[in-house]
Design a protein around this motif. Structure first.
Motif, PDB file in Angstrom:
ATOM      1  N   ALA A 256      -6.451   7.299  -0.742  1.00 60.02           N
ATOM      2  CA  ALA A 256      -5.971   7.733  -2.059  1.00 60.02           C
ATOM      3  C   ALA A 256      -5.397   6.561  -2.849  1.00 60.02           C
ATOM      4  CB  ALA A 256      -4.924   8.840  -1.897  1.00 60.02           C
ATOM      5  N   VAL A 257      -4.546   5.769  -2.208  1.00 61.58           N
ATOM      6  CA  VAL A 257      -3.922   4.657  -2.942  1.00 61.58           C
ATOM      7  C   VAL A 257      -4.971   3.594  -3.293  1.00 61.58           C
ATOM      8  CG1 VAL A 257      -3.114   3.303  -0.948  1.00 61.58           C
ATOM      9  CG2 VAL A 257      -1.873   3.167  -3.095  1.00 61.58           C
ATOM     10  N   SER A 258      -5.962   3.402  -2.431  1.00 61.14           N
ATOM     11  CA  SER A 258      -7.034   2.436  -2.715  1.00 61.14           C
ATOM     12  C   SER A 258      -7.811   2.859  -3.949  1.00 61.14           C
ATOM     13  CB  SER A 258      -8.016   2.338  -1.549  1.00 61.14           C
ATOM     14  OG  SER A 258      -7.359   1.915  -0.389  1.00 61.14           O
ATOM     15  N   ALA A 259      -8.171   4.144  -3.997  1.00 64.83           N
ATOM     16  CA  ALA A 259      -8.964   4.657  -5.130  1.00 64.83           C
ATOM     17  C   ALA A 259      -8.173   4.528  -6.429  1.00 64.83           C
ATOM     18  CB  ALA A 259      -9.348   6.110  -4.881  1.00 64.83           C
ATOM     19  N   ARG A 260      -6.906   4.898  -6.368  1.00 68.61           N
ATOM     20  CA  ARG A 260      -6.051   4.823  -7.558  1.00 68.61           C
ATOM     21  C   ARG A 260      -5.896   3.379  -8.041  1.00 68.61           C
ATOM     22  NH1 ARG A 260      -1.544   7.760  -5.335  1.00 68.61           N
ATOM     23  NH2 ARG A 260      -0.894   5.964  -4.860  1.00 68.61           N
ATOM     24  N   THR A 261      -5.660   2.489  -7.106  1.00 71.94           N
ATOM     25  CA  THR A 261      -5.423   1.083  -7.448  1.00 71.94           C
ATOM     26  C   THR A 261      -6.697   0.443  -7.993  1.00 71.94           C
ATOM     27  OG1 THR A 261      -3.836   1.029  -5.636  1.00 71.94           O
ATOM     28  CG2 THR A 261      -4.471  -1.087  -6.567  1.00 71.94           C
TER      29      THR A 261
ATOM     30  N   VAL B  66      -9.186  -6.869 -17.633  1.00 70.51           N
ATOM     31  CA  VAL B  66     -10.328  -7.773 -17.834  1.00 70.51           C
ATOM     32  C   VAL B  66     -10.395  -8.913 -16.825  1.00 70.51           C
ATOM     33  CG1 VAL B  66     -10.743  -7.308 -20.264  1.00 70.51           C
ATOM     34  CG2 VAL B  66      -9.056  -9.047 -19.643  1.00 70.51           C
ATOM     35  N   ALA B  67      -9.254  -9.431 -16.386  1.00 71.43           N
ATOM     36  CA  ALA B  67      -9.299 -10.591 -15.490  1.00 71.43           C
ATOM     37  C   ALA B  67      -9.241 -10.207 -14.009  1.00 71.43           C
ATOM     38  CB  ALA B  67      -8.170 -11.567 -15.824  1.00 71.43           C
ATOM     39  N   ALA B  68      -9.148  -8.898 -13.731  1.00 67.78           N
ATOM     40  CA  ALA B  68      -9.075  -8.450 -12.332  1.00 67.78           C
ATOM     41  C   ALA B  68     -10.467  -8.253 -11.755  1.00 67.78           C
ATOM     42  CB  ALA B  68      -8.300  -7.140 -12.235  1.00 67.78           C
ATOM     43  N   PHE B  69     -10.624  -8.582 -10.478  1.00 60.93           N
ATOM     44  CA  PHE B  69     -11.863  -8.249  -9.788  1.00 60.93           C
ATOM     45  C   PHE B  69     -11.963  -6.738  -9.722  1.00 60.93           C
ATOM     46  CE2 PHE B  69     -14.753 -10.980  -7.412  1.00 60.93           C
ATOM     47  CZ  PHE B  69     -14.410 -12.186  -7.986  1.00 60.93           C
ATOM     48  N   PRO B  70     -13.170  -6.178  -9.928  1.00 62.81           N
ATOM     49  CA  PRO B  70     -13.304  -4.723  -9.904  1.00 62.81           C
ATOM     50  C   PRO B  70     -13.114  -4.107  -8.517  1.00 62.81           C
ATOM     51  CG  PRO B  70     -15.435  -5.767 -10.237  1.00 62.81           C
ATOM     52  CD  PRO B  70     -14.415  -6.851 -10.310  1.00 62.81           C
ATOM     53  N   ARG B  71     -13.282  -4.917  -7.473  1.00 61.21           N
ATOM     54  CA  ARG B  71     -13.054  -4.405  -6.119  1.00 61.21           C
ATOM     55  C   ARG B  71     -11.712  -4.925  -5.626  1.00 61.21           C
ATOM     56  NH1 ARG B  71     -17.145  -2.298  -3.218  1.00 61.21           N
ATOM     57  NH2 ARG B  71     -15.327  -1.276  -2.314  1.00 61.21           N
ATOM     58  N   ILE B  72     -10.929  -4.031  -5.034  1.00 61.72           N
ATOM     59  CA  ILE B  72      -9.660  -4.481  -4.465  1.00 61.72           C
ATOM     60  C   ILE B  72      -9.848  -4.775  -2.969  1.00 61.72           C
ATOM     61  CG2 ILE B  72      -8.302  -3.164  -6.141  1.00 61.72           C
ATOM     62  CD1 ILE B  72      -7.635  -1.309  -3.632  1.00 61.72           C
ATOM     63  N   HIS B  73      -8.851  -5.402  -2.383  1.00 57.70           N
ATOM     64  CA  HIS B  73      -8.883  -5.686  -0.947  1.00 57.70           C
ATOM     65  C   HIS B  73      -7.803  -4.863  -0.249  1.00 57.70           C
ATOM     66  CE1 HIS B  73     -11.571  -9.242  -1.127  1.00 57.70           C
ATOM     67  NE2 HIS B  73     -11.143  -9.259  -2.375  1.00 57.70           N
TER      68      HIS B  73
ATOM     69  N   ALA C 230       0.823  -1.218   0.000  1.00 59.40           N
ATOM     70  CA  ALA C 230       0.000   0.000   0.000  1.00 59.40           C
ATOM     71  C   ALA C 230       0.860   1.272   0.000  1.00 59.40           C
ATOM     72  CB  ALA C 230      -0.941   0.002   1.199  1.00 59.40           C
ATOM     73  N   ARG C 231       2.084   1.169   0.498  1.00 62.15           N
ATOM     74  CA  ARG C 231       2.940   2.356   0.524  1.00 62.15           C
ATOM     75  C   ARG C 231       3.451   2.711  -0.865  1.00 62.15           C
ATOM     76  NH1 ARG C 231       7.231   0.192   4.661  1.00 62.15           N
ATOM     77  NH2 ARG C 231       6.808  -1.576   3.301  1.00 62.15           N
ATOM     78  N   HIS C 232       3.514   1.708  -1.736  1.00 61.81           N
ATOM     79  CA  HIS C 232       4.089   1.938  -3.061  1.00 61.81           C
ATOM     80  C   HIS C 232       3.067   1.971  -4.193  1.00 61.81           C
ATOM     81  CE1 HIS C 232       7.675   1.393  -0.821  1.00 61.81           C
ATOM     82  NE2 HIS C 232       7.550   0.091  -0.692  1.00 61.81           N
ATOM     83  N   GLY C 233       1.917   1.313  -4.009  1.00 59.76           N
ATOM     84  CA  GLY C 233       0.940   1.234  -5.081  1.00 59.76           C
ATOM     85  C   GLY C 233       1.442   0.326  -6.203  1.00 59.76           C
ATOM     86  N   LEU C 234       0.691   0.294  -7.315  1.00 54.81           N
ATOM     87  CA  LEU C 234       1.065  -0.583  -8.436  1.00 54.81           C
ATOM     88  C   LEU C 234       2.350  -0.119  -9.095  1.00 54.81           C
ATOM     89  CD1 LEU C 234      -2.438  -1.086 -10.099  1.00 54.81           C
ATOM     90  CD2 LEU C 234      -0.999  -2.905  -9.147  1.00 54.81           C
ATOM     91  N   LYS C 235       3.225  -1.088  -9.374  1.00 55.24           N
ATOM     92  CA  LYS C 235       4.481  -0.826 -10.084  1.00 55.24           C
ATOM     93  C   LYS C 235       4.392  -1.496 -11.450  1.00 55.24           C
ATOM     94  CE  LYS C 235       7.016   0.858  -6.586  1.00 55.24           C
ATOM     95  NZ  LYS C 235       7.600   2.190  -6.606  1.00 55.24           N
ATOM     96  N   ASP C 236       5.335  -1.159 -12.337  1.00 59.46           N
ATOM     97  CA  ASP C 236       5.296  -1.759 -13.671  1.00 59.46           C
ATOM     98  C   ASP C 236       5.379  -3.282 -13.648  1.00 59.46           C
ATOM     99  OD1 ASP C 236       4.761   0.549 -14.986  1.00 59.46           O
ATOM    100  OD2 ASP C 236       6.856   0.975 -15.520  1.00 59.46           O
TER     101      ASP C 236
END
Ligand SMILES: Nc1nc2c(ncn2[C@@H]2O[C@H](COP(=O)(O)OP(=O)(O)OP(=O)(O)O)[C@@H](O)[C@H]2O)c(=O)[nH]1
Ligand SMILES: [Mg+2]
Length: 213
Positions: free
Chosen positions: A170-175, A183-190, A131-137
């Protein structure tokens, strides 16, 4: 609705805190166990908290080996949940760890990739993100690979206890916005903290759905 949800959580909590056994550690594909039950795989960058999340879900302190040293988990580690076994949890080596020798990293990558794309009984993949870094490449590459292979996954933010509430929002909303484009990701994150137990009951219940229970 809320009552139904909490009923699911109770069932999930009972199952995850019941019988959990380490099955085996597979350093190569030829050592994989027979594909007899649904499996849930934990993937993500080194040190993101895969082993810790597995421990938190099963209510064990150290069934999976967690460590401050990135690159702790070096094989595919299988854990069986339930008696008789209802499903398996698979702890995997992390990706994006630059300090291990290139050859070793390549071997882990090939192992994880082949497993994720070809395992018939894979019911769900968890893509863990600090959560501190968010999605990386590297996460995006994994997500694109899973999209292409049509393997469904959930994006799970870890170490939520390390952030202020506003940063976490903020990071939750962005992620979540980004996950929705896959397409294969669940629309809600945990959003989880293995340390504080945040989001663990909800994730257990979600995984119950994933394995068809
Ligand atoms: N504060 C906090 N620390 C955590 C949490 N989850 C994991 N950690 C810490 O992060 C470090 C790495 O945790 P691991 O569970 O070993 O990470 P991993 O993804 O399995 O790492 P590799 O096996 O090396 O890929 C350890 O020092 C954990 O104690 C959490 O929810 N909160
Ligand atoms: Mg690990």
């Amino acid at each position: 609705m809320e009552e139904a949800d909490s009923g699911r959580e109770q069932l999930a909590n009972r199952l995850f805190s019941g019988r959990v056994d380490f099955l085996l550690s597979a350093p190569q594909l030829k050592f994989l166990p027979e594909p007899t039950v649904p499996e849930i795989a934990f993937c993500g960058r080194s040190n993101v908290g895969k082993s810790s999340l597995l421990n938190a879900l099963t209510g064990r302190r150290a069934i999976a080996r967690a460590s401050v040293t990135p690159g702790r988990t070096q094989e595919l580690n299988f854990f069986e949940v339930g008696a008789p076994t209802a499903f398996r949890l698979v702890d995997m080596p992390g990706y994006g760890f630059a300090k291990a020798p290139v050859k070793v990293v390549e071997r882990w990558k090939a192992l994880v990739r082949t497993f994720l794309r070809g395992r018939q009984v894979l019911a769900r993949v968890l893509v863990l993100v600090d959560a501190r870094h968010g999605l990386k490449d590297v996460d995006r590459e994994t997500m694109a690979m899973l999209d292409a292979a049509a393997v469904g996954y959930r994006v799970v933010l870890t170490k939520a206890d390390k952030l202020k509430a506003s940063e976490l929002a903020a990071v939750s909303a962005r992620t979540e916005a980004e996950a929705r484009k896959h397409v294969a990701a669940f629309p809600r994150i945990h959003v989880t903290s293995a340390e504080k137990g945040l989001g663990i009951a909800e994730l257990r219940a979600a995984l119950l759905d994933d394995v068809g229970l």
